[in-house]
Design an enzyme around this catalytic site. Sequence first.
Site, PDB file in Angstrom:
ATOM      1  CE1 TYR A 115      25.628 161.152  50.842  1.00  0.00           C
ATOM      2  CE2 TYR A 115      27.425 162.488  51.705  1.00  0.00           C
ATOM      3  CZ  TYR A 115      26.496 162.226  50.711  1.00  0.00           C
ATOM      4  OH  TYR A 115      26.436 163.021  49.604  1.00  0.00           O
ATOM      5  CG  PHE A 155      37.846 154.353  24.846  1.00  0.00           C
ATOM      6  CD1 PHE A 155      37.786 153.090  24.285  1.00  0.00           C
ATOM      7  CD2 PHE A 155      36.853 154.725  25.744  1.00  0.00           C
ATOM      8  CE1 PHE A 155      36.757 152.209  24.604  1.00  0.00           C
ATOM      9  CE2 PHE A 155      35.827 153.849  26.083  1.00  0.00           C
ATOM     10  CZ  PHE A 155      35.778 152.589  25.513  1.00  0.00           C
ATOM     11  CB  THR A 156      33.814 155.700  22.333  1.00  0.00           C
ATOM     12  OG1 THR A 156      33.834 154.841  23.477  1.00  0.00           O
ATOM     13  CG2 THR A 156      33.990 154.850  21.076  1.00  0.00           C
ATOM     14  CG  ASP A 186      42.004 154.803  29.502  1.00  0.00           C
ATOM     15  OD1 ASP A 186      41.795 153.913  30.359  1.00  0.00           O
ATOM     16  OD2 ASP A 186      41.186 155.080  28.604  1.00  0.00           O
ATOM     17  CE  LYS A 237      35.530 148.644  30.184  1.00  0.00           C
ATOM     18  NZ  LYS A 237      36.090 149.869  29.669  1.00  0.00           N
ATOM     19  NE  ARG A 283      34.906 149.720  20.489  1.00  0.00           N
ATOM     20  CZ  ARG A 283      33.971 150.473  21.057  1.00  0.00           C
ATOM     21  NH1 ARG A 283      33.095 151.137  20.330  1.00  0.00           N
ATOM     22  NH2 ARG A 283      33.894 150.585  22.362  1.00  0.00           N
ATOM     23  CG  PHE A 289      29.277 152.837  19.609  1.00  0.00           C
ATOM     24  CD1 PHE A 289      29.887 154.077  19.674  1.00  0.00           C
ATOM     25  CD2 PHE A 289      29.340 151.999  20.715  1.00  0.00           C
ATOM     26  CE1 PHE A 289      30.529 154.490  20.823  1.00  0.00           C
ATOM     27  CE2 PHE A 289      29.990 152.405  21.866  1.00  0.00           C
ATOM     28  CZ  PHE A 289      30.581 153.653  21.928  1.00  0.00           C
TER      29      PHE A 289
HETATM   30  C1  PLP Z   1      35.707 151.162  29.174  1.00  0.00           C
HETATM   31  C2  PLP Z   1      36.754 152.140  28.904  1.00  0.00           C
HETATM   32  C3  PLP Z   1      36.639 153.469  29.337  1.00  0.00           C
HETATM   33  C4  PLP Z   1      35.371 154.030  29.977  1.00  0.00           C
HETATM   34  O1  PLP Z   1      35.060 153.377  31.133  1.00  0.00           O
HETATM   35  P1  PLP Z   1      33.528 153.125  31.619  1.00  0.00           P
HETATM   36  O2  PLP Z   1      33.707 152.419  32.913  1.00  0.00           O
HETATM   37  O3  PLP Z   1      32.894 152.269  30.562  1.00  0.00           O
HETATM   38  O4  PLP Z   1      32.878 154.428  31.747  1.00  0.00           O
HETATM   39  C5  PLP Z   1      37.707 154.312  29.108  1.00  0.00           C
HETATM   40  N1  PLP Z   1      38.808 153.897  28.473  1.00  0.00           N
HETATM   41  C6  PLP Z   1      38.938 152.629  28.012  1.00  0.00           C
HETATM   42  C7  PLP Z   1      40.184 152.216  27.337  1.00  0.00           C
HETATM   43  C8  PLP Z   1      37.921 151.714  28.214  1.00  0.00           C
HETATM   44  O5  PLP Z   1      38.046 150.474  27.745  1.00  0.00           O
END
Ligand code: PLP
Length: 459
Positions: free
Chosen positions: A73, A125-126, A216, A259, A383, A450
């Site tokens: 843990y 970004f969303t 980011d 990613k 998009r 979306f």
């Molecule tokens: C995917 C993404 C996020 C959010 O990450 P999640 O792992 O999907 O929560 C933030 N910024 C960018 C540029 C992304 O592509």
Amino acid sequence: MEKRSWAEPYKIKMVELLKITTIEERKNAIKEAGFNTFLLKSDDVYIDLLTDSGCGAMSDKQWAAIMLGDESYAGSRNFYHMRDTISEYYSYKYTVPTHQGRGAENILSQILIKEGDYVPGNMYFTTTRLHQELAGATFVDVIIDEAHDASSEHPFKGNIDFNKLDKLVEEVGVERIPYICVATCVNMAGGQPLSMENMIQLRDWSNWHNIKVVHDMTRVAENAYFIQQREEGYGDATVKEIVYKLCSLTDAATMSSKKDAMVNIGGFLAMNDQEFYDKACGLVVIYEGLHTYGGMAGRDMEALAVGIKESVQDDHMRARVGQIEYLGQKLLDAGVPIVKPIGGHAVFLDARKILGHIPQEQYPAQALASAIYVESGVRSMERGIISAGRNKETGENYQPRLELVRLTIPRRVYTQAHMDVTVESVVQVMQHANQIKGLKFTYEPEVLRFFMGKFEEVE
Ligand SMILES: *Cc1c(COP(=O)(O)O)cnc(C)c1O
């Protein structure tokens, strides 16, 4: 570097079989999914280019790391390995693991933002913008104008426009700007990088104004590769060196490890400031988990540590971006309008041009993504105006200039032949583009519409 054409620096050891569907089955499936590719069952998909998030192929070394999971843990040895790898490759001293990128965005936004603040960024970004808004801030786009122009061939469309930043400071004052959010390889601009020169200038600018820079860093390795290929003075630097330098010019970072870092789940918030770290530890335990796992299993942290190292290898990045350039170039050769230059993780089709007869308020990119799926079982995503959402004050739709369909390539998953089939399907759809109908909402979710919105055809 070798001058031969790119090829995958790995071979295939295990395969996942795919189901081939008929056009009738796909017509039913998309109708049932409300013309939203997010609502399709993946079993009904042949080539899945919805996203590059969490669907990459882990290496044998990453799978071996899964077996080294220490699921204690507290104080898992995998956490320390991950933290030390992040310091070594990304420069940040402290790491708070989160379940994925948006978990880090939530904690960051709650700590740094006060009601009425403004957060500038190189395109929204969303999930990032939503967390900023939920914490009481207004997002302000400070990316260069070229980023909003699908036909501009600027090599660094992710760059920040300092005139826009200066204007914001003049209008609202530095006290209302807690930080600048700088994304590497800007997703919403089409996977477009910013230059090292721009990042260095941002560091100077923010030092002068005493404003933090939050990175980011979801696609930092892809950005680094473009710097190596395009920016004077970096041709001899390795991707690893450029990644480190980019990170070290910023104060903190949010990461979606799903990613660039090639794990199926995970993320983190990283920083150099201890007081900030202490606050983040206080929040992560509420929303994610204890500060030494924060929503990740030990095995996933171990796989992430290995994935980070693999993600900055030059031969990996050359094949990664090479595959996207292969797809993009073939589409261009076939006369398909796409965003140029070709991006780092995806090829973006210009739905405004392909479906000129559908007004933006009838969601041409969503209609195009549906048509491509019906044609061949290739899944892409919108998009454009749907992703952009509504202005939180006026309730009006944002009307982005870019109305795109994204063909996103997962890392190390598909072959060149899959790319060929994808090109064939898009070309076939273009041949009957004038028969494609616009869409209207039958269900519109309040946030991030979306993902779960449903539509029907406009007759
Ligand atoms: C995917 C993404 C996020 C959010 O990450 P999640 O792992 O999907 O929560 C933030 N910024 C960018 C540029 C992304 O592509």
